[in-house]
Design an enzyme around this catalytic site. Structure first.
Site, PDB file in Angstrom:
ATOM      1  N   ASP A  26       0.870  -1.168   0.000  1.00  0.00           N
ATOM      2  CA  ASP A  26       0.000   0.000   0.000  1.00  0.00           C
ATOM      3  C   ASP A  26       0.916   1.230   0.000  1.00  0.00           C
ATOM      4  O   ASP A  26       2.121   1.128   0.247  1.00  0.00           O
ATOM      5  CB  ASP A  26      -0.957  -0.012   1.203  1.00  0.00           C
ATOM      6  CG  ASP A  26      -2.190   0.860   0.924  1.00  0.00           C
ATOM      7  OD1 ASP A  26      -2.116   1.749   0.039  1.00  0.00           O
ATOM      8  OD2 ASP A  26      -3.237   0.664   1.584  1.00  0.00           O
TER       9      ASP A  26
HETATM   10  C1  BGC Z   1      -5.197   3.089  -0.156  1.00  0.00           C
HETATM   11  C2  BGC Z   1      -5.152   2.107  -1.307  1.00  0.00           C
HETATM   12  C3  BGC Z   1      -4.888   2.834  -2.596  1.00  0.00           C
HETATM   13  C4  BGC Z   1      -3.603   3.621  -2.479  1.00  0.00           C
HETATM   14  C5  BGC Z   1      -3.215   4.389  -3.733  1.00  0.00           C
HETATM   15  C6  BGC Z   1      -4.006   4.016  -0.148  1.00  0.00           C
HETATM   16  O1  BGC Z   1      -4.197   5.048   0.752  1.00  0.00           O
HETATM   17  O2  BGC Z   1      -5.279   2.384   1.058  1.00  0.00           O
HETATM   18  O3  BGC Z   1      -6.371   1.397  -1.371  1.00  0.00           O
HETATM   19  O4  BGC Z   1      -4.839   1.916  -3.667  1.00  0.00           O
HETATM   20  O5  BGC Z   1      -3.755   4.558  -1.423  1.00  0.00           O
HETATM   21  O6  BGC Z   1      -4.077   5.437  -3.985  1.00  0.00           O
END
Ligand code: BGC
Length: 747
Positions: free
Chosen positions: A278
């Protein structure tokens, strides 16, 4: 190339017979949707020797570039060797707008519009795996049209608390429904030469403290509730990538959790794809790579400072990690690239975007997702020919949800609001009197630091504006009937924070009561992605509908349901509690924890808790009415005698449409084992089938249930065990409305 799924399904006979004239029996065929219907294609090994040769020509710096973000959503390519960048985009609601290469600011392009699809909770309320495939395939085509390699979707964590900021984005509280929808979704995406990135692995069930909280779950609950969807994503859908979560699990961050990544995911389940972190969820170089992470993504520090950038290169030079270890990860990434045909020269799906076909996909999902909660006086469906005016009240009549809140949305050219849907669908003879009634208002919020992954919540302003109330009451009094569009939105329900309670914000509750008092012909439509306290609304209204953040065509789909052009067939994918404290994580005082959160309810998540502890929900899991009525009877098995572990049980029931319109019903099968040597929930969903039945007719529905689905996870033996003995299968159209029962001996 035919890009559609080949369904290798078990076909079962659906006998549709006229109730009145048994001689006119006609036989038709439907496909019983078992997991085997949606098997993904594995990572290709065709080019492995070519990959080895390419890796042998790479410098350490080039290899490291492939292991981390070198822009917000790409890793580095190696031009001289013909290795392209790996291009990613968020995708829970559709392909996210392009953001700048080096910051979160929108790129400001005019060619990055996309179809906005219903959010996860809407999809799961359809209880329709075919629509999950449709969704995946459609968003997969859009991803290719936007030249993406990896779409960061689906988001499938179990809904543990109704307060979860991402409840709207996730699917359900039930592991079986979860995997039955996630698998076709992933297969649909990946049939388009684009990788799904299944997220967030694992035990990421709250936003509060998500960047550090250490989650403790007992092994059985982990295996039986939280992991099945990931296991099925790997083993059945063959997901090509998985996103490591922010939080810790049993003391280790998930992106450097050797047990969860190397032992369980890559070892036990045989995951051959790529583990992507993540955004900013990595904390070490050597340890994360050794523990099974393949790609570090994130923000906001300079990309060369990422753990898998310069610090990793330094670690190799200092002899802390071997280059052979790095090669292993690079190889996986290259295998993915060849599988996706971004390398290798094979023709790749080109995709399409913003097409009428895709808007229709979004419409189809939305129209099957709307849940009819209450219709006591048959106000629904609206008889448009019998009225001349309708008051439409509420900020949610015009609120758009494609963008909003923290996290990814979709920039779309089409989002039909509920008001526009009614304008599109009502005859001109019906005058619409719109009044806003309440407004979405917040007190100024403390500024968050750039890059924070959790956020302070803004206080809502819940006082009503007296002029707006007056206008709304006037509209309600002067109209034949009233529809109130209430609920929440994607600013209020949002990633990076959980809600504090189940209260309806912005004074809506008080407004709705006032409206119900002046016009009893009022339909209340809630638009939200998570449970709210609607006890009073339930009590005082006679018509209550639940809709979702429902995509580009949400307003049209909703209007079609309200007007009876579509008979509602949505079912709740989670339990709506009467009180927050009835929900298991809250009843056990184990949410949200501080440094650590221990899931004290264990196996008893969602309805498993309510049913085992005899707690009455406001609306149960699986609940949803129709404009017709159904009876389900005559449960029977495909054979006499007992079943063994490798068999499949075929359970048939007759579904009779006893009302006056055609409709779809979700037949739900729950298993109970009374005498058991292990703890068991009162009942567990083990099969379901959505079936269309014409009015007055009977359909025979056969649910295929592999005996293995009845297994529990034996912690001592570290394996799934089917306990012998008698199981009771209860079949109904909600977890609390059982119509037929059959007992099944297992040897
Ligand atoms: C989220 C993810 C997301 C990523 C990129 C994170 O804050 O938890 O689900 O894909 O950001 O935007």
């Amino acid at each position: 190339m035919n890009n559609k799924l080949t369904i290798l399904s078990v076909a079962a006979a659906l006998i549709i017979s006229s109730c009145n004239d048994s001689k006119q029996t006609k036989t038709d065929t439907v496909q019983v949707t078992t997991s085997e219907n949606y098997m993904g294609k594995s990572i290709s090994h065709k080019y492995d020797s070519m990959i080895d040769s390419l890796i042998s020509q790479m410098t350490l710096e080039e290899k490291s570039g492939m292991l981390h973000g070198t822009s917000m959503f790409t890793t580095a390519g190696i031009e001289r060797l013909g290795v392209p960048e790996l291009k990613m985009a968020d995708g829970s609601l559709g392909v996210r707008e392009e953001i700048s290469r080096y910051s979160w600011a929108p790129a400001g392009l005019d060619n990055d519009f996309a179809t906005y699809y219903p959010a996860g909770a809407g999809l799961s309320a359809t209880w329709n795996p075919q629509l999950a495939y449709t969704f995946g395939n459609s968003v997969g085509e859009e991803s290719r049209a936007r030249d993406k390699d990896v779409i960061l979707s689906p988001a499938i964590n179990i809904i543990r608390t109704p307060l979860g900021g991402r409840t709207y984005e996730y699917l359900t509280e039930d592991p079986f429904l979860n995997k039955k929808l996630a698998v076709p979704f992933i297969v649909g995406i990946q049939n388009n030469d684009v990788a799904a990135c299944v997220k967030h692995y694992a035990a990421n069930n709250q936003e509060t403290n998500r960047d550090f909280v250490d989650v403790q779950i007992d092994e059985r609950a982990l295996r039986e509730i939280y992991l099945p969807v990931f296991e099925a994503a790997v083993k059945e859908a063959k997901a090509y990538s998985i996103m490591g979560a922010y939080n810790k699990f049993r003391g280790e961050y998930l992106c450097e959790n050797n047990h969860m990544l190397n032992e369980v995911l890559k070892g036990e389940w045989g995951f051959e794809g790529v583990v992507i972190s993540d955004w900013a969820a990595v904390h070490t170089s050597v340890n994360s790579l050794n523990s099974g992470l393949d790609i570090e993504m994130g923000t906001p520090k300079p990309f060369n400072e990422f753990f898998l950038a310069d610090p990793l290169i330094d670690s190799v030079k200092a002899g802390k990690i071997s280059e052979a270890e790095i090669d292993k990860h690079v190889k996986r990434i290259m295998q993915l690239m060849y599988t996706l045909k971004s390398m290798g020269g094979e023709a790749r799906v080109k995709g399409s975007i913003n097409t009428e076909a895709h808007f229709k996909d979004a419409y189809d999902i939305a129209s099957e997702s709307v849940v009819l909660l209450k219709n006591d006086k048959n106000l629904l469906p609206i008889k448009a020919s019998e009225i001349t005016s309708v008051a439409v009240i509420g900020a949610n009549a015009t609120k758009k949800n494609a963008l909003g809140g923290f996290g990814a949305g979709v920039k779309t050219k089409r989002e039909v609001t509920p008001l526009e849907g009614l304008q599109n669908r009502l005859p001109e003879s019906v005058k619409i009197n719109y009044a806003e009634g309440y407004q979405e208002r917040y007190a100024p919020k403390k500024e968050s630091k750039f890059g924070d992954v959790t956020q302070e919540r803004a206080e809502t302003i819940d006082e009503l504006d007296s002029k707006l109330v007056e206008d709304a009451l006037m509209a309600a009094k002067n109209s034949d009937m009233t529809i109130v569009f209430a609920g929440s939105n994607r600013d209020y329900e949002t990633e990076a924070s959980d809600r504090e309670d189940l209260e309806l914000p912005f004074g809506q509750g008080a407004l709705i009561e006032k409206i119900l008092a002046v016009n009893p012909n009022t339909i209340v439509v809630m638009i939200a992605g998570a449970p709210f306290d609607i006890n009073t609304i339930k009590e005082k209204s006679s018509a209550l509908v639940w809709s979702w953040f429902n995509g580009s065509e949400g307003g049209n789909a909703l209007a079609d349901v309200l007007l009876g052009n579509v008979n509602p067939s949505g079912k709740l994918p989670w339990t709506m509690p009467k009180n927050l404290m009835d929900s298991p994580a809250h009843a056990t005082n184990s949410f949200p924890g501080d440094q650590t959160v221990s899931y004290a309810e264990g196996l008893l998540v969602g309805y498993r808790w309510f049913d085992t502890k005899n707690v009455e929900p406001l609306y149960p899991f699986g609940y949803g009415l129709s404009y017709t009525t159904f009876d389900i009877k005559n449960a029977r098995l495909d054979k006499e005698g007992s079943y063994s572990e490798n068999e499949t049980i075929y359970v048939s029931v007759d579904v009779i449409n006893t009302g006056s319109v055609d409709g779809k019903e979700v037949v739900q099968l729950y298993s109970t084992k009374k005498e058991s040597k292990v703890e068991r929930a009162a009942q567990e969903l083990k099969g379901f089938e959505k079936v269309f039945v014409k009015k007055g007719q009977t359909a025979t529905v056969t649910i295929a249930l592999p005996v293995k689905e009845l297994a529990y996870y034996d912690v001592g033996l570290k394996k799934w065990v089917v306990e012998s003995g008698t199981y009771n299968f209860r079949i109904g159209n909600s977890s609390r409305d059982m119509k037929a029962e059959v007992s099944v001996p297992i040897n």
